[in-house]
Design a protein around this motif. Structure first.
Motif, mmCIF file in Angstrom:
data_model
loop_
_atom_site.group_PDB
_atom_site.id
_atom_site.type_symbol
_atom_site.label_atom_id
_atom_site.label_comp_id
_atom_site.label_asym_id
_atom_site.label_seq_id
_atom_site.Cartn_x
_atom_site.Cartn_y
_atom_site.Cartn_z
ATOM 1 N N VAL A 1 0.882 -1.169 0.000
ATOM 2 C CA VAL A 1 0.000 0.000 0.000
ATOM 3 C C VAL A 1 0.920 1.220 0.000
ATOM 4 N N GLN B 1 2.289 5.204 -0.348
ATOM 5 C CA GLN B 1 1.895 6.445 0.303
ATOM 6 C C GLN B 1 0.886 7.219 -0.548
ATOM 7 N N LEU C 1 -1.175 5.780 -2.488
ATOM 8 C CA LEU C 1 -2.252 4.796 -2.638
ATOM 9 C C LEU C 1 -2.249 4.048 -3.966
ATOM 10 N N GLN D 1 -8.107 5.077 1.472
ATOM 11 C CA GLN D 1 -7.091 4.283 2.154
ATOM 12 C C GLN D 1 -7.621 2.884 2.431
ATOM 13 N N VAL E 1 -6.056 -0.684 1.295
ATOM 14 C CA VAL E 1 -5.738 -1.729 2.283
ATOM 15 C C VAL E 1 -6.493 -3.016 1.943
ATOM 16 N N MET F 1 2.906 -1.470 4.187
ATOM 17 C CA MET F 1 2.141 -0.222 4.211
ATOM 18 C C MET F 1 3.080 0.958 4.435
ATOM 19 N N PRO G 1 0.570 4.885 5.977
ATOM 20 C CA PRO G 1 -0.860 4.750 5.663
ATOM 21 C C PRO G 1 -1.756 5.823 6.276
ATOM 22 N N VAL H 1 -8.014 3.371 9.898
ATOM 23 C CA VAL H 1 -6.930 2.683 9.192
ATOM 24 C C VAL H 1 -6.136 1.803 10.160
#
Length: 258
Positions: free
Chosen positions: A84, A86, A88, A156, A160, A173, A176, A188
């Motif tokens: 994932v 930064q 997205l 987000q 995920v 991640m 996130p 999150v």
């Protein structure tokens, strides 16, 4: 317990700049490993090497004891490592379903799929809905709405959910909660813990120390292109972790051996 994912002696140079300098890394099954470090410490280069975005000049990476040599992030995804990012890595104009299956769409059975390459949209929509429901993202009513219509926390969540849906071995991640408000950040963090409960180990890169200390099982401190030490968040304070990260304090011997 043997590590699931390991890296040994990773080196990455960009001209005269050494981003990784004999960096080591260990991720154990079912854990949340936080990776922290100052700006320019080499965290991003380490993660990019693990997820196939860059190829290290030296060193080796092993997943379940098997030597890896990724040439692209797609190869890492095929091996079960999902990231994932930064930013997205979502396409705002596409729907939630299209974003979750971007690059791995399901085609229809038989002639329509094999020769006309038509997509099985109902099947993709059902899987996307099931995955979002699994992670408790019930606030998304329409699975076919464009991602650009979602809030930051919902976007987000989609990123995920995509990682959790297709990451069979490891989920990485990168920051996130960086651009989220308090309420969305809390959701999150809950998603991260939900993914952990499903048995997937997580690598969490973050500058948010309260979030790191809340969810991490171990903390990998990266400094000057290599692993400085690994510490237990229950046995160290946030201020001490920052001091180690910035070089104001030397790590304890047991942390160096971790």
């Amino acid at each position: 317990m043997e590590p699931l994912l390991t890296a040994r002696g990773l080196v990455k140079r960009y001209g005269r700049v050494t981003a990784l300098n004999n960096a080591d890394f260990d991720l154990y099954p079912g854990e949340i490993l936080a990776v922290i470090g100052d700006n320019g410490a080499g965290k991003s280069s380490l993660i990019k090497a693990i997820c196939g975005a860059i190829t290290p000049d030296e060193g080796e990476i092993k997943l379940e004891g098997n030597l890896l040599n990724f040439k692209s992030p797609m190869e890492a995804r095929e091996a079960g490592i999902e990231t994932v990012y930064q930013n997205l890595a979502l396409s705002p104009a596409l729907s939630i379903t299209d974003n979750m299956f971007l690059g791995r769409e399901i085609r229809r059975q038989g002639f329509m799929g094999k020769w006309l390459r038509m997509l099985d949209r109902p099947a993709m929509a059902k899987i996307a809905r099931d995955k979002l429901t699994e992670l408790g993202l019930m606030t998304i009513q329409n699975i076919n709405q464009a991602v650009e219509t979602l809030s930051g926390g919902q976007r987000q969540g989609v990123a995920v959910a995509r990682a959790a849906a297709f990451g069979s071995k490891v989920v990485i991640m990168d920051e996130p909660t960086a651009a989220l408000g308090v309420k969305e950040s809390r959701r999150v963090l809950e998603l991260i813990l939900d993914v952990k409960r499903r048995g997937l180990p997580i690598v969490l890169i973050s500058h948010n120390m309260p979030h790191v200390f809340e969810v991490a099982d171990r903390i990998h401190i990266h400094r000057l292109g290599k692993r400085l030490c690994v510490v237990d968040p229950k046995s160290i304070s946030m201020s001490d972790a920052v001091a180690l990260m910035t070089g104001a304090k030397k790590p304890p011997e047991e942390a160096l051996a971790a």
